[in-house]
Design an enzyme around this catalytic site. Structure first.
Site, PDB file in Angstrom:
ATOM      1  N   CYS A  71       0.852  -1.196   0.000  1.00 41.00           N
ATOM      2  CA  CYS A  71       0.000   0.000   0.000  1.00 41.00           C
ATOM      3  C   CYS A  71       0.881   1.236   0.000  1.00 41.00           C
ATOM      4  O   CYS A  71       1.800   1.367   0.812  1.00 41.00           O
ATOM      5  CB  CYS A  71      -0.884  -0.006   1.241  1.00 41.00           C
ATOM      6  SG  CYS A  71      -1.767   1.538   1.485  1.00 41.00           S
ATOM      7  N   CYS A 421      -7.100  -9.575  23.982  1.00 40.79           N
ATOM      8  CA  CYS A 421      -6.545  -8.738  22.913  1.00 40.79           C
ATOM      9  C   CYS A 421      -5.299  -8.003  23.398  1.00 40.79           C
ATOM     10  O   CYS A 421      -4.782  -7.143  22.710  1.00 40.79           O
ATOM     11  CB  CYS A 421      -7.593  -7.767  22.389  1.00 40.79           C
ATOM     12  SG  CYS A 421      -8.354  -6.783  23.678  1.00 40.79           S
TER      13      CYS A 421
END
Ligand code: SAH
Length: 468
Positions: A71, A421
């Site tokens: 990207c 997480c």
């Protein structure tokens, strides 16, 4: 060590925000634009008490794990902090990070032996996000742009597409720009708080192929609704997939001067108010505001592992703490006698109950409130739900509340399945459960839900007894 000192160092690790980490005389130095394995000449730019910041002067020997980020705005955007590191190395970094936390913070010396093979993305580590949000702004020439905010600013950097999202987004972004040009509709200006269009949000059901497009606006309606819908339909056709269908076009109203993207009220412009999607066999109804896991494919794999760790036979009572919209609860319910869920956000619990109904699941019960309060109270009352064979926790990054861990130890479940997480708080909580409760870490799996970012998700099994 002093400012302006020059050193040659080897980069060993990566921080969450994408800086490489090396050491000088045992002190950690954070250096932007480097990758693990690089040998680099760096200049110290700031010295703190226990660590320092350095600037990359030259790459003496680039890491063999470096790749050209696919990207072109990867560095500016800040979303994909690891795109310049090849995928295999990203997975190794994540596994090591969890293992190190468990060893250093959790005191688990054999953390490496307990680690199962990491669940990385199987085919393509791009195009996994089912939800994207693009701020709408204007460039210097006044042309409409959609993209992302440059780090620490509110300037919109234009993008044609984001490689972590669905391929249709490129066409949707173009359609929205065209719609702005055709209608002359105004764009929100953060400084003055005037102008209409704020954000574009897209949500895609990866299993169902249903697509929702929502515009967040600083007003009550948009001009030329039909034109917008027509352009969006053309955009979906332009993408050219038979499996994708424009199911819902919404406007979401947010008139507040706030960083919060989504407002509290939505109106339908076209189709349904919601889309459906699946995780495993469980169907979910997703509206503009709903929370839904962003990588549904990896979420399914993570939850299957959680289910395996829970080792249910159909006779068990299970608690799902921090249950959100009940994803894990519903996933486990098929193989349990009863699943209780608790979550602090009332809207999420409404969704959880709705999703249970949608799937004709009858053996779940959901509570709104703080897990530490609700569960402690139910446990003290000695009534239904005061016993659990298996407890699943999936807390936010700060980990489990201490009071909840106390209650959990008293409840004495056979198994605790910890979905996390944040490996640091996971390790901290495992240490508490072990020292005060006698629970031992049996095994764990790291799962890559957010490829190219530093985030890593872990599922861990704890028990006081031998497990299969
Ligand atoms: N398992 C869920 C997501 C869990 S994310 C799913 O897959 O949908 C963590 C959740 O904990 C969030 O939904 C957050 O709102 C909730 N939460 C945060 N603090 C809490 C607390 N003290 N008690 C209960 N829930 C809490």
């Amino acid at each position: 060590m002093q400012k302006n000192d020059i050193y040659e160092i080897e980069i060993e690790d990566m921080s969450e925000d994408g800086s490489g980490i090396g050491h000088v005389d045992g002190m950690a130095v954070f250096v932007k634009d480097t990758a693990p394995g690089d040998v680099a000449e760096i200049k110290i730019i700031k010295v703190m008490k226990r660590y320092a910041y350095g600037k990359l002067m030259s790459l003496i020997r680039p890491s063999k794990d470096r790749v050209e980020p696919p990207c072109e705005v990867a560095r500016q955007c800040g979303g994909c902090t690891l795109q310049h590191v090849n995928y295999g190395a990203q997975l190794r970094l994540k596994r090591n990070k969890v293992e190190n936390c468990l060893r250093r913070i959790g005191g688990i010396e054999n953390a490496s032996d307990l680690c199962e093979e990491i669940l990385g993305m199987e085919d393509n580590p791009f195009r996994f996000r089912n939800k994207m949000q693009f701020p709408i702004g204007r460039d210097k020439e006044g042309r409409p742009v959609l993209g992302f905010y440059a780090q620490r600013t509110h300037c919109v950097i234009p993008v044609a597409d984001c490689m972590t999202g669905h391929g249709v987004n490129r066409y949707i972004i173009e359609a929205v720009k065209e719609y702005i040009n055709e209608t002359g509709v105004s764009i929100y200006d953060e400084e003055s708080g005037t102008g209409l269009l704020r954000h574009l949000i897209t949500r895609t059901g990866f299993t169902t192929g249903e697509l929702m497009v929502a515009l967040v606006i600083n007003g009550d309606d948009i001009p030329d609704r039909e034109l917008l819908v027509k352009m969006l339909e053309e955009a979906v056709r332009g993408y050219g997939s038979d499996n994708l269908c424009l199911t819902s076009v919404m406007i979401n109203i947010n008139k507040e001067k706030t960083n919060r993207i989504i407002g509290f009220e939505s109106k339908r412009v076209f189709g349904r108010d919601y889309i459906y999607d699946y995780i495993g066999n469980v169907r979910f109804r997703i509206s503009v505001e709903s929370f839904f896991q962003v990588n549904p494919y990896q979420t399914g794999r993570l939850y299957r592992r959680a289910l395996e760790y829970a080792d249910l036979t159909g006779q068990e009572t299970v608690w799902d703490m921090y249950c959100g919209i009940g994803t894990i609860s519903l996933f486990l319910s098929e193989q349990a006698k009863k699943v209780y869920g608790v979550e602090i956000v009332p809207q999420a619990i409404e969704d959880a109950r709705g999703n249970a109904e949608l799937n004709r699941i009858k053996n779940t019960e959901f509570f709104v409130g703080k897990a530490e309060d609700v569960v402690t109270e139910i446990y003290s009352s000695g009534g239904d739900g005061s016993h659990a064979d298996v407890v699943v926790v999936d807390p936010p990054r700060k980990g489990c509340d201490g009071k909840l861990l106390d209650t959990l130890i008293k409840m004495n479940p056979e198994r605790i399945v910890y979905v996390s997480c944040d490996p640091a708080t996971l390790a901290r909580d495992i240490k508490i459960l072990s020292e005060s409760g006698g629970y031992k870490l049996k095994k764990y799996t790291v799962c890559d839900m957010f490829s190219h970012s530093g985030h890593c998700e872990t599922v861990a099994l704890l028990s006081r007894n031998e497990v299969r």
